[in-house]
Design a protein around this motif. Structure first.
Motif, PDB file in Angstrom:
ATOM      1  N   THR A  52      10.645  -4.443   0.098  1.00 50.66           N
ATOM      2  CA  THR A  52      10.506  -5.634  -0.742  1.00 50.66           C
ATOM      3  C   THR A  52       9.106  -6.200  -0.596  1.00 50.66           C
ATOM      4  O   THR A  52       8.505  -6.136   0.491  1.00 50.66           O
ATOM      5  N   LEU A  53       8.571  -6.747  -1.701  1.00 55.08           N
ATOM      6  CA  LEU A  53       7.247  -7.385  -1.667  1.00 55.08           C
ATOM      7  C   LEU A  53       7.299  -8.757  -1.010  1.00 55.08           C
ATOM      8  O   LEU A  53       6.260  -9.303  -0.650  1.00 55.08           O
ATOM      9  N   LYS A  54       8.490  -9.331  -0.876  1.00 56.01           N
ATOM     10  CA  LYS A  54       8.645 -10.661  -0.287  1.00 56.01           C
ATOM     11  C   LYS A  54       9.636 -10.574   0.870  1.00 56.01           C
ATOM     12  O   LYS A  54      10.796 -10.994   0.760  1.00 56.01           O
ATOM     13  N   GLN A  75       3.474 -11.247   3.208  1.00 50.75           N
ATOM     14  CA  GLN A  75       3.961 -10.907   1.876  1.00 50.75           C
ATOM     15  C   GLN A  75       2.797 -10.474   0.994  1.00 50.75           C
ATOM     16  O   GLN A  75       1.692 -10.983   1.117  1.00 50.75           O
ATOM     17  N   LEU A  76       3.071  -9.531   0.114  1.00 51.30           N
ATOM     18  CA  LEU A  76       2.040  -9.032  -0.787  1.00 51.30           C
ATOM     19  C   LEU A  76       1.835 -10.029  -1.924  1.00 51.30           C
ATOM     20  O   LEU A  76       2.741 -10.290  -2.695  1.00 51.30           O
ATOM     21  N   PRO A 107      -2.918  -8.046   1.981  1.00 49.09           N
ATOM     22  CA  PRO A 107      -1.522  -8.445   2.007  1.00 49.09           C
ATOM     23  C   PRO A 107      -0.964  -8.556   3.412  1.00 49.09           C
ATOM     24  O   PRO A 107       0.229  -8.687   3.577  1.00 49.09           O
ATOM     25  N   ASP A 155       9.262   3.017  -0.150  1.00 48.09           N
ATOM     26  CA  ASP A 155       8.943   2.195  -1.317  1.00 48.09           C
ATOM     27  C   ASP A 155       9.125   2.931  -2.638  1.00 48.09           C
ATOM     28  O   ASP A 155       8.884   2.368  -3.712  1.00 48.09           O
ATOM     29  N   VAL A 186      -2.925  -3.696  -5.892  1.00 46.16           N
ATOM     30  CA  VAL A 186      -1.561  -3.749  -5.372  1.00 46.16           C
ATOM     31  C   VAL A 186      -1.185  -2.477  -4.623  1.00 46.16           C
ATOM     32  O   VAL A 186      -0.085  -2.381  -4.074  1.00 46.16           O
ATOM     33  N   LEU A 203       7.894  -5.001   4.091  1.00 45.99           N
ATOM     34  CA  LEU A 203       6.776  -4.413   3.359  1.00 45.99           C
ATOM     35  C   LEU A 203       6.212  -3.283   4.215  1.00 45.99           C
ATOM     36  O   LEU A 203       6.685  -3.037   5.334  1.00 45.99           O
TER      37      LEU A 203
END
Length: 848
Positions: free
Chosen positions: A563-565, A326-327, A300, A652, A629, A587
């Motif tokens: 945030t993942l994005k 981004q993941l 990621p 997180d 993930v 992230l």
């Protein structure tokens, strides 16, 4: 496709021009020329002619006959492939660029071919089309607020070092050429198989390399569109042959041809997705294309490491850490871990990165002042030669077994561990790290080999080890066991550790090693001031207190958002600065990078870690299930006498800061605690309940829901295509012969008898009698068809208008009538079967 008109505003308040603006200006210019009378279009019989002024010479002529549906199908195929690649992010920055690249060149290629250009002219015209698409879609100073010749020259000089940008340009070029290729072979050469080669090849590579189920939808769309292209091209070729030989063809041949083709396509898709076994999930692109750059660099942590050993997998873990990435990894069990549970270290470590250039982290290169060494082969059970382990009284020795369920290429052959590895017990390994006890060889390229068997030189020890990998190829699933040491230390000891750092730690205290800085250093002075203000507000004096103060500052509620994005920084702004001072959203690599940079500005040695979180503890098997993930990045700080200690600045809600006992007495009293069994995976990425981990044979029933949904989606797509074709078939009838063929088709569905020798008016009378509300319109069309067939000169303009008006009224009821006819046919068939069954039962009943 939505185009953003203004992407941002310049500092002077003026809007910044982007590709959407350019397209809008071109459309406005063409509309203005038409409104001013400079261009006069004339459309007749599927041919568009553009003239200069009202009666000037012809500027261009476009023959659109039999191309409309093919264009739609070609765009659909291009969209499916481009969207699949965008979604997988082969290269960072592809999102929103590949689909327009494919669409622009396909559309312009279609226009050039309908204009009747020759092969050479099309080839020459494709060059500016391709270059124009690249200029519109490539991020460069041309479309930014800093557009100038000097900025463009600077950008071009830095281009050879911009790996990501070069790969993005190569992808854009590939898709623009694929669009031009498809247009030529579909619209000019009418060869569907050759036209499908580029997009089919790209999609095949995507399927092979992206093992998650997302590309299945795009594959279904591409297959349906490709089959439709082949069907349509074959029918167009038949029509051309009939037209050339003046052979009359049967009524509604196109409808029958399409109906049979759609049924065949549905059958093929059903067989492909429900019966045939799935492809292997192993990534074989490295075998097909030696030296291939894998897409998984971005899973990621970003793409494009300067490290020669940078590699990647499709399981989230990466040896490249870059803020702003981004993941995109999907939920998938990577490994199961059992054995001793570490206290105060809830991670599975993969690689330690020491070099920071302002943009990304990298492995330190070997220089005369910094000797990095590589031990190529260490036998199983052999103790790693290293000097960086704490005293035996202050470490916890663990034995941990890893059951890896994915191919080793996807984890870059990394030997994971909970702490500093002492030995790999059942596999040969190789290790890389700093070794100052051995001088640097002259003219050495890369890390020099040490401790080679047979060199008659005493074994030398590493000052620190940054990476350990397997020395031989393995096949998944595979198992290995490590003996490792985890520092078992309390807060008071860490506060008293001091700052007497050995010389080999200099690269870990320096922000930019050997002055290696990417273009522009960003807001380093502001970050340094921020770090000083944080430790000042916390009154932190020791390196431990300062590291803990920075960690606490990041995780304070309400200050930052995980945030993942994470949002991307604007052009000209470094991602780290944008994260710290503007967006405050990121992230794990954004938080860990920011903390690392602050620590080094304070002179505290630190390094960037990449690996996995501890995972979920299965109460039944007592194993940690580690998911893709859970790929993670965190910080380690060096304390003299105790080694590398982890810190967690990412808020997180899953990975929490490590709170150590305050004193040695509390440390000895605390029992080793296992990792919390609560799920460490975000709920939206969690594996479905009841699904056995990858590699497990549990579960008696196969998962048929996904193939069923895919097949249902494919059927819905084909149904939508069939409806669109049916509507086009109805709306395309503008001349009387075509209208009469539609009436013949309707009569056949309604079971209106057609006898040999019938005239049009005789059949029309019977059809009109079965449709009382449309009686007059049907009889009028029958009379006009007779006149059109036998009168010299055909119909007059008013008669043609009357025929179209009558057909318009009939067409409004056409779908309802056909549906009713099919429903009645089904009902009649059921009634007949019931009557036959009743008759048979009556005949077989015994007499009394």
């Amino acid at each position: 496709m939505a185009l953003t008109i203004w992407s941002s505003r310049r500092r002077d308040g003026l809007p910044q021009v982007n590709p959407g603006t350019i397209v809008l200006l071109l459309v406005a210019a063409i509309a203005a020329a038409w409104a001013a009378g400079l261009i006069r279009p004339h459309y007749e019989d599927a041919r568009l002619t553009l003239r200069a002024f009202r009666a000037g010479r012809v500027l261009a002529s476009f023959d659109f006959r039999d191309t409309g549906l093919l264009l739609l199908l070609a765009l659909t195929m291009g969209w499916a492939v481009a969207a699949a690649v965008e979604r997988s992010q082969w290269v960072p920055g592809t999102e929103g660029r590949l689909v327009p690249a494919m669409a622009i060149t396909t559309l312009l290629g279609w226009l050039l071919i309908t204009a009747g250009l020759s092969r050479l002219a099309y080839l020459l015209a494709s060059i500016p089309v391709t270059l124009g698409a690249l200029l519109l879609l490539t991020p460069s100073p041309l479309l930014s607020s800093h557009a100038s010749v000097a900025a463009l020259l600077t950008w071009m000089q830095a281009l050879p070092d911009q790996t990501n940008l070069l790969l993005l340009i190569a992808l854009l070029l590939m898709f623009t050429l694929a669009g031009s290729w498809a247009s030529w072979w579909i619209f000019r050469r009418r060869n569907g198989l050759v036209a499908l080669l580029p997009t089919g090849t790209i999609l095949a590579v995507e399927i092979i390399n992206d093992v998650i189920p997302g590309p299945v939808f795009f594959t279904v769309v591409w297959l349906a569109a490709a089959a439709s292209v082949l069907l349509r091209l074959n029918f167009v070729a038949l029509k051309e042959g009939w037209r050339t030989r003046h052979v009359p063809h049967a009524a509604d041949t196109g409808w029958t041809f399409g109906e049979v083709g759609i049924e065949a396509t549905v059958a093929i898709l059903a067989i492909a997705f429900l019966i045939l076994p799935p492809l292997s999930s192993a990534d074989i692109s490295g075998v097909l294309i030696p030296g291939v750059v894998h897409a998984d660099f971005v899973h990621p942590f970003g793409l494009g490491s300067s490290s020669q050993s940078a590699a990647t997998g499709s399981v989230g873990y990466s040896e490249t850490v870059r803020p702003g990435a981004q993941l995109t990894a999907k939920s998938k069990t990577v490994m199961r871990v059992d054995g001793d549970s570490p206290s105060f270290y809830p991670y599975w470590r993969g690689i330690a990165l020491a070099g920071w250039d302002g943009i990304q982290w990298y492995e330190l290169p070997s220089t005369r002042d910094l000797p990095v060494r590589l031990q190529p082969l260490l036998a199983p059970h052999a103790t790693l030669p290293r000097d960086d382990l704490p005293p035996s009284l202050r470490i916890q020795v663990l034995h941990t077994t890893f059951h890896v369920l994915v191919p080793p290429e996807q984890t870059t052959y990394t030997v994971f561990s909970a702490g500093e590895i002492i030995s790999v017990d059942n596999q040969p390994s190789k290790l890389r790290g700093i070794m100052t006890s051995v001088g640097t060889p002259l003219n050495s390229q890369g890390p020099a080999l040490v401790n080679v068997a047979g060199d008659n030189v005493p074994t030398a020890s590493f000052d620190t080890v940054d990476k350990i990998q397997f020395a031989k190829r393995l096949q998944a699933p595979y198992t290995y066991t490590v003996t490792e040491a985890v520092p078992n230390v309390d807060v008071q000891d860490l506060q008293a550790a001091g700052a007497d750092y050995p010389a080999w730690l200099d690269p870990y205290k320096t922000l930019y090693h050997n002055g290696r800085v990417a273009q522009g250093t960003g807001q380093d002075s502001q970050i340094a001031e921020l770090a000083q203000s944080i430790i000042g507000a916390a009154h932190a004096a020791t390196p431990y207190d300062q590291a803990k103060a920075i960690e606490s500052w990041f995780i304070e509620k309400g200050r930052f958002t995980y945030t993942l994005k994470p949002p991307r920084a604007p052009a000209g702004v470094r991602q780290l600065d944008y994260f710290l001072f503007d967006s405050k959203k990121g992230l794990c690599q954004d938080f860990s990078t920011a903390m690392n940079v602050m620590l080094r500005m304070l002179g505290i040695p630190s390094r960037q870690m990449s690996g996995f979180s501890a995972g979920i503890l299965d109460d039944k098997t007592h194993q940690h299930l580690v998911n893709a993930v859970e790929a993670h990045s965190w910080v380690e700080v060096f304390f003299p006498g105790y080694g590398w200690i982890p810190f967690e600045p990412t808020p997180d809600g899953v990975n929490s800061p490590i709170n150590r006992p305050q004193t040695l007495e509390q440390l000895n009293a605390a029992a080793p605690s296992s990792t919390d069994a609560a799920s460490r995976i975000p709920p939206n990425l969690r594996e479905p309940a009841g699904v056995a981990p990858s590699g497990s044979s549990e579960g008696a029933f196969p998962d048929i829901l996904r193939p069923a949904l895919i097949a249902f989606g494919a059927l819905l797509l084909l149904l939508a295509i069939a409806i669109l074709l049916a509507l086009r078939w109805l709306l395309a009838a503008r001349d009387v012969p075509r209208i009469w063929r539609r009436l013949l088709f309707l009569g056949d569905r309604l079971k209106v008898p057609r006898r040999p020798g019938d005239t049009a008016e005789e059949f029309g009378g019977r059809l009109a009698a079965s449709l009382p509300p449309l009686d007059d319109d049907v009889r009028r069309l029958a009379r006009l068809y007779t006149r059109a067939s036998f009168r010299q000169g055909g119909l007059r303009a008013d008669e043609l208008a009357a025929a179209r008006e009558a057909w318009s009224r009939i067409r409004g009821s056409y779908p309802r009538l056909v549906a009713k006819a099919w429903r009645d046919a089904l009902r009649r068939g059921r009634v007949l079967r019931e009557e036959a069954a009743a008759s048979e039962s009556h005949e077989r009943s015994p007499r009394r």
